[in-house]
Each structure stands twice: as structure tokens, then as C-alpha cells.
Design a protein around this motif. Structure first.
Motif, mmCIF file in Angstrom:
data_model
loop_
_atom_site.group_PDB
_atom_site.id
_atom_site.type_symbol
_atom_site.label_atom_id
_atom_site.label_comp_id
_atom_site.label_asym_id
_atom_site.label_seq_id
_atom_site.Cartn_x
_atom_site.Cartn_y
_atom_site.Cartn_z
ATOM 1 N N LEU A 231 1.033 -1.256 -0.076
ATOM 2 C CA LEU A 231 -0.178 -0.055 -0.071
ATOM 3 C C LEU A 231 0.820 1.222 0.147
ATOM 4 O O LEU A 231 2.020 0.936 0.315
ATOM 5 N N MET A 232 0.066 2.283 -0.326
ATOM 6 C CA MET A 232 1.050 3.558 -0.278
ATOM 7 C C MET A 232 0.093 4.993 0.057
ATOM 8 O O MET A 232 -0.994 4.620 0.191
ATOM 9 N N ALA A 233 0.485 5.973 0.149
ATOM 10 C CA ALA A 233 -0.294 7.177 0.507
ATOM 11 C C ALA A 233 0.279 8.279 -0.327
ATOM 12 O O ALA A 233 1.276 8.826 -0.246
ATOM 13 N N ALA A 234 -0.524 8.686 -1.134
ATOM 14 C CA ALA A 234 -0.262 9.755 -1.958
ATOM 15 C C ALA A 234 -1.649 10.674 -1.937
ATOM 16 O O ALA A 234 -1.423 11.704 -1.447
ATOM 17 N N LEU A 235 -2.595 10.284 -2.494
ATOM 18 C CA LEU A 235 -4.097 10.864 -2.268
ATOM 19 C C LEU A 235 -4.262 11.115 -0.881
ATOM 20 O O LEU A 235 -4.973 11.567 -0.541
ATOM 21 N N THR A 236 -3.984 9.846 0.133
ATOM 22 C CA THR A 236 -4.223 9.653 1.214
ATOM 23 C C THR A 236 -3.485 9.935 2.275
ATOM 24 O O THR A 236 -3.538 9.844 3.424
ATOM 25 N N ASP A 237 -2.448 11.033 2.061
ATOM 26 C CA ASP A 237 -1.172 11.075 2.758
ATOM 27 C C ASP A 237 -1.467 11.966 3.854
ATOM 28 O O ASP A 237 -0.881 11.873 5.096
ATOM 29 N N THR A 238 -2.616 12.779 3.974
ATOM 30 C CA THR A 238 -3.268 13.561 4.892
ATOM 31 C C THR A 238 -4.365 13.173 5.676
ATOM 32 O O THR A 238 -4.874 13.866 6.601
ATOM 33 N N TRP A 239 -4.994 11.954 5.262
ATOM 34 C CA TRP A 239 -6.273 11.498 5.784
ATOM 35 C C TRP A 239 -6.158 11.412 7.258
ATOM 36 O O TRP A 239 -7.327 11.532 7.779
ATOM 37 N N ASP A 240 -5.003 10.895 7.768
ATOM 38 C CA ASP A 240 -4.921 10.716 9.292
ATOM 39 C C ASP A 240 -4.813 11.817 10.086
ATOM 40 O O ASP A 240 -4.643 11.868 11.191
ATOM 41 N N ALA A 241 -4.513 12.997 9.565
ATOM 42 C CA ALA A 241 -3.969 14.356 10.114
ATOM 43 C C ALA A 241 -5.371 14.997 10.735
ATOM 44 O O ALA A 241 -6.360 15.076 10.344
ATOM 45 N N GLU A 242 -4.931 15.805 11.977
ATOM 46 C CA GLU A 242 -6.179 16.378 12.478
ATOM 47 C C GLU A 242 -6.534 17.580 11.493
ATOM 48 O O GLU A 242 -5.703 18.033 10.982
ATOM 49 N N ASN A 243 -7.744 17.751 11.601
ATOM 50 C CA ASN A 243 -8.312 18.668 10.435
ATOM 51 C C ASN A 243 -7.518 18.483 8.970
ATOM 52 O O ASN A 243 -7.273 19.350 8.466
ATOM 53 N N SER A 244 -7.887 17.181 8.402
ATOM 54 C CA SER A 244 -7.161 16.931 7.240
ATOM 55 C C SER A 244 -7.673 17.705 6.160
ATOM 56 O O SER A 244 -7.218 17.905 5.282
ATOM 57 N N TRP A 245 -8.758 18.241 6.263
ATOM 58 C CA TRP A 245 -9.720 18.956 5.188
ATOM 59 C C TRP A 245 -9.107 20.473 5.034
ATOM 60 O O TRP A 245 -9.619 21.134 4.027
ATOM 61 N N LYS A 246 -8.494 20.700 6.028
ATOM 62 C CA LYS A 246 -8.056 22.282 5.952
ATOM 63 C C LYS A 246 -6.777 22.679 5.177
ATOM 64 O O LYS A 246 -6.031 21.812 4.994
ATOM 65 N N LEU A 247 -6.730 23.846 4.606
ATOM 66 C CA LEU A 247 -5.732 24.151 3.746
ATOM 67 C C LEU A 247 -4.623 24.242 4.355
ATOM 68 O O LEU A 247 -3.622 23.832 3.837
ATOM 69 N N SER A 248 -4.529 24.674 5.669
ATOM 70 C CA SER A 248 -3.188 24.792 6.437
ATOM 71 C C SER A 248 -2.485 23.164 6.693
ATOM 72 O O SER A 248 -1.378 23.119 6.343
ATOM 73 N N THR A 249 -3.289 22.084 6.580
ATOM 74 C CA THR A 249 -2.724 20.874 6.767
ATOM 75 C C THR A 249 -2.386 20.518 5.380
ATOM 76 O O THR A 249 -1.225 19.940 5.504
ATOM 77 N N TYR A 250 -2.996 20.636 4.490
ATOM 78 C CA TYR A 250 -2.750 20.441 2.915
ATOM 79 C C TYR A 250 -1.110 21.141 2.755
ATOM 80 O O TYR A 250 -0.439 20.432 2.162
#
Length: 444
Positions: A4-23
Motif C-alpha cells: 500500500l502507499m499514500a499519495a492521495l491519502t497522505d493527510t487523511w489521518d491528520a487532525e483537520n485533514s480537510w483544512k488548507l493549512s494541513t494540506y
């Protein structure tokens, strides 16, 4: 073994993953900055060289689709993102837009710059209101940060992005029906040619791409075409989201290079639910011919799945164990296609209606031996004769299930009815009950 790998899912486990700052903290929008310093023609060539193929089901080369646009004539051209994810079992774009919408927004900005578009549209399924709101918030954040709007990052390039909520019709997942809906018309497929690249939205040159296709573009620009093409297989490059649902221990989204097998994915997902064994599964959603346990080691890429008799589609892997009645499952899918047929063409409108009636009859035990041949004959009269792919998709689970499980169909005939207990195939230990406060609601 494919990992498995994480490219599109690389931030999914981050807090507030949907925020621009996280991205942005994870390197987001570096691709856009690079793109704005690159010749648009070179960006198109980069996507061609990467081997990215459409992630919406058809698998058409993305860069080639962009290259079909005619030379600029001074008029507008458009990018339309197909986010109308509606097929039973398909559930990759909605989690992506929920967990990391900025992947898509950055992809929209890069793609629009590459094709010379100054107004892009994201067409979202109207029922997923939470996704619609999250995308609107993501677009607002991108505008505020200067990633969208006028003179983006001092480049002189302007881009407006509109997030549009559809009215919830499966047929609007077909690109030309989507365009009609976006223009305010009833969503029905258009006659092609002309294709959208020549006369699409508002009769102007238009690129229509799936969410995952566009969301994959920033990674290609950031890491290079060679990075992307080194993943997957020779003809099916890159990574993708594989959606495991149904009778699996840990259902969810699994990101991996194309070419991974279901056996490898099941190992990652804890296998089929405890005490049961795999009976049949869909490699690409309910509109693709089903597979059985014999296909566990088929590489999940476009060529291998096609050679084995199905389609990779949207990589919606619905897992069914031995407690499931294949007739009941196929009948429920057929109910959906009969309901969602737009009615424009006779083979699909009339054909799906009669497929539904016959399957209901067989499941209830009222079918006759001749009904199986009648089903196959109806499918033959729909396949390749419908106006769009909805009709073809409606036939796939029927013909493939009769191919692999004809004896199970025959077991329903002659008044015998369904030999399976539907309670055994449920994913719940007990049949869900309404809360006491709601029990009997409306009875008095």
C-alpha cells in the motif's frame, strides 16, 4: 507483494485533514507554483508521459483527452469535474473530497492552466450535502490564499471555480448528461459526435474528468511523470483508491499501485469476515461483470481485469460471502438501473424494466426454466444498443452471474423460491431495531 502507499491519502489521518493549512504543511500547492512557471503544452505532455488514465471507470488516457481540445479561438473553454459518484458500491471520490478536498482544488487549478481554461466547474451529487459544503469551504480557503481568483501568485492567470450541486440522478454521471444538467436542462446523454472536447458546456470546448483523475495531477507535477509511470503496470500506470466494502473484516479505502490483487488487498483488510469464505465480488462496481474466488490473483489493472472478462471500472470491490444469494444481489442492482434509466432510448428504458420483473419473479420462486434464456436474450438486445453505458452496465451483473452461478438461479425455479436466509448475509449481528421513541411512529 504489492505494498500500500499514500499519495492521495497522505493527510487523511491528520487532525483537520480537510483544512488548507494541513494540506500546505504536507507540501500542497507546490505543484501549482511549478505549473504556473511551466508552458501549458509541456504540462499536457507531462500528463501524457505519466500514463495517467481516467479514474472514473473508462480508463481513457487523461493527457490524450486534454490534447483533443482544438486550437484556441479567442472564446472560452471549460474544465468540468465529474463528482457525481452514484453507482452502487463506488465510494472513493466522496471520501477523497471529505478528507482532502484541496487535492482536488489544486488539481483543478493546474489542469485549468494547462488547457487554457478560466472557469472550472465541480459537479457534485446533490444528496451528499456534507461533501458539497466541505468543497465550498475548501474553494473559499483557496481563493483567500491566492490559489484561485485573479492573477494567481502573480502569474497573470485568472481562474474562477464553481461548485455545483446536482439533483441526484445517476445518469448525470455520464459526461454529456452531466453537461446538460449543468446547463439547466434535463440530464440525458447527448448524441456524439460532437464530443465535449469540441462542443461541450455551452457548446464550447470542454474537458470532463473524474475527481480522482484531477486529484492525481498535483502529484505528477510535483514528483514528475517518471515517478507516476514507475508505479502500477506498464499500461496501467500510477496509484489508485481501492474501495473494499461488504463482507470484509476492515472495509475502507486502500491506496495502492494498480496491479495489486484482491488477495493482497484482503490480507491488508483482515480477510473476509470471520467464519466465512469469499463467494463473488465486483472488481469495479455493480456495472462490471462479477468475479469469483477463482479471480483472487487477477492483477487489478485495466488489461488484466479485461482479459479475465470484466472491467476495472472505479475499483469498487464489493465482497460477498457464501451467505449471499446471488439472485437477490443482482436483482437489487437491477432495480437500481431500472429506476435510474433516463428513458431516452428504448433498449434501456424497456429492457431494464423487464429485467427487473423477471428477476423478481425468479427470486420469489415463480420463475420458469425459460426465464434464464429470456434474461440473456434481453441482455443481448440491450448490450451495445443503448444510447449510453447505463444499459450495458445493467446487463453485466446478470450475464456474469448466470455464467458462474446458473445452478443457483435454477434452484429458485419451479416454486422453490430463494434457498438463502437474508438474515445470515447481514453485516449486523442482529437485525437493527428502531429506537423505542420511534417504534410504531405513524401508527396512530
Amino acid at each position: 507483494m504489492t505494498e500500500l502507499m499514500a499519495a492521495l491519502t497522505d493527510t487523511w489521518d491528520a487532525e483537520n485533514s480537510w483544512k488548507l493549512s494541513t494540506y500546505e504543511a504536507a507540501g500542497g500547492y507546490e505543484g501549482l507554483r511549478r505549473a504556473l512557471r511551466t508552458d501549458p503544452a509541456d504540462l499536457v505532455q507531462m500528463v501524457k508521459d505519466s500514463g495517467l488514465r481516467g479514474r472514473g471507470g473508462a480508463g481513457f488516457p487523461t493527457g490524450m483527452k486534454w490534447g483533443f481540445l482544438p486550437e484556441p479561438d479567442g472564446g472560452p473553454r471549460y474544465l468540468v469535474v465529474n463528482a457525481d459518484e452514484s453507482e452502487p458500491g463506488t465510494c472513493k471520490d466522496i471520501p477523497l473530497m471529505m478528507a482532502s478536498p484541496q487535492h482536488l482544488v489544486e488539481g483543478v487549478a493546474i489542469t485549468s492552466f494547462a488547457i487554457g481554461c478560466h472557469h472550472a466547474f465541480i459537479y457534485v451529487r446533490g444528496e451528499v450535502l456534507h461533501v458539497y459544503r466541505r468543497l465550498l469551504a475548501a474553494v473559499r480557503e483557496a481563493y483567500a490564499a491566492g490559489h484561485l481568483g485573479r492573477d494567481i501568485h502573480g502569474s497573470g492567470y485568472d481562474l474562477e471555480v464553481t461548485v455545483h450541486a446536482g439533483a441526484g440522478a445517476y445518469i448525470c454521471g455520464e459526461e454529456t448528461a452531466l453537461l446538460d444538467s449543468l446547463e439547466g436542462r434535463r440530464g440525458q446523454p447527448r448524441l456524439k459526435p460532437p464530443f465535449p472536447a469540441v462542443a461541450g458546456l455551452y457548446a464550447r470546448p470542454t474537458v470532463v474528468n473524474n475527481v480522482e483523475s484531477i486529484a492525481s495531477v498535483p502529484g505528477i507535477v510535483t514528483h514528475g511523470a517518471d515517478w507516476f509511470s514507475s508505479l502500477g503496470t506498464e499500461k496501467s500506470s500510477g496509484h489508485g483508491l481501492f474501495s473494499l466494502s461488504g463482507h470484509v473484516t476492515r472495509p475502507g479505502q486502500y491506496e495502492a499501485p494498480l496491479g495489486i490483487t484482491l488477495r493482497e488487498l484482503l490480507d491488508q483488510a483482515g480477510g473476509v469476515r470471520a467464519g466465512h469464505q469469499l463467494k463473488f465480488w465486483t472488481p469495479g462496481g455493480s456495472s462490471t461483470p462479477i468475479f469469483t474466488h477463482e479471480h483472487l490473483d487477477v492483477p487489478l489493472d485495466y488489461e488484466s481485469v479485461g482479459a479475465a472478462g470484466s472491467m476495472l471500472g472505479t475499483r469498487a470491490l464489493q465482497i460477498f460471502d457464501e451467505t449471499t444469494c446471488v439472485v437477490r444481489a443482482v436483482s437489487r442492482w437491477t432495480d437500481f438501473y431500472a429506476h435510474e434509466s433516463c428513458g431516452k432510448c428504448t433498449p434501456c428504458r424497456e429492457g431494464t424494466y423487464w429485467l427487473k420483473q423477471i428477476l423478481h419473479r425468479i427470486e420469489a420462486g415463480d420463475g420458469e426454466e425459460t426465464d434464464l434464456d429470456l434474461l440473456l436474450d434481453l441482455c443481448d438486445n440491450i448490450l451495445g444498443r443503448a444510447f449510453c453505458a447505463l444499459g450495458d452496465g445493467a446487463t453485466s451483473p446478470i450475464t456474469s452471474s448466470i455464467q458462474y452461478f446458473r445452478t443457483e438461479y435454477e434452484a429458485h425455479l419451479g416454486g422453490r423460491g430463494c434457498p438463502f436466509d437474508p438474515a445470515r448475509s447481514t453485516l449486523f449481528d442482529d437485525t437493527p431495531q428502531a429506537p423505542p421513541a420511534l417504534a410504531g411512529a405513524g401508527g396512530h
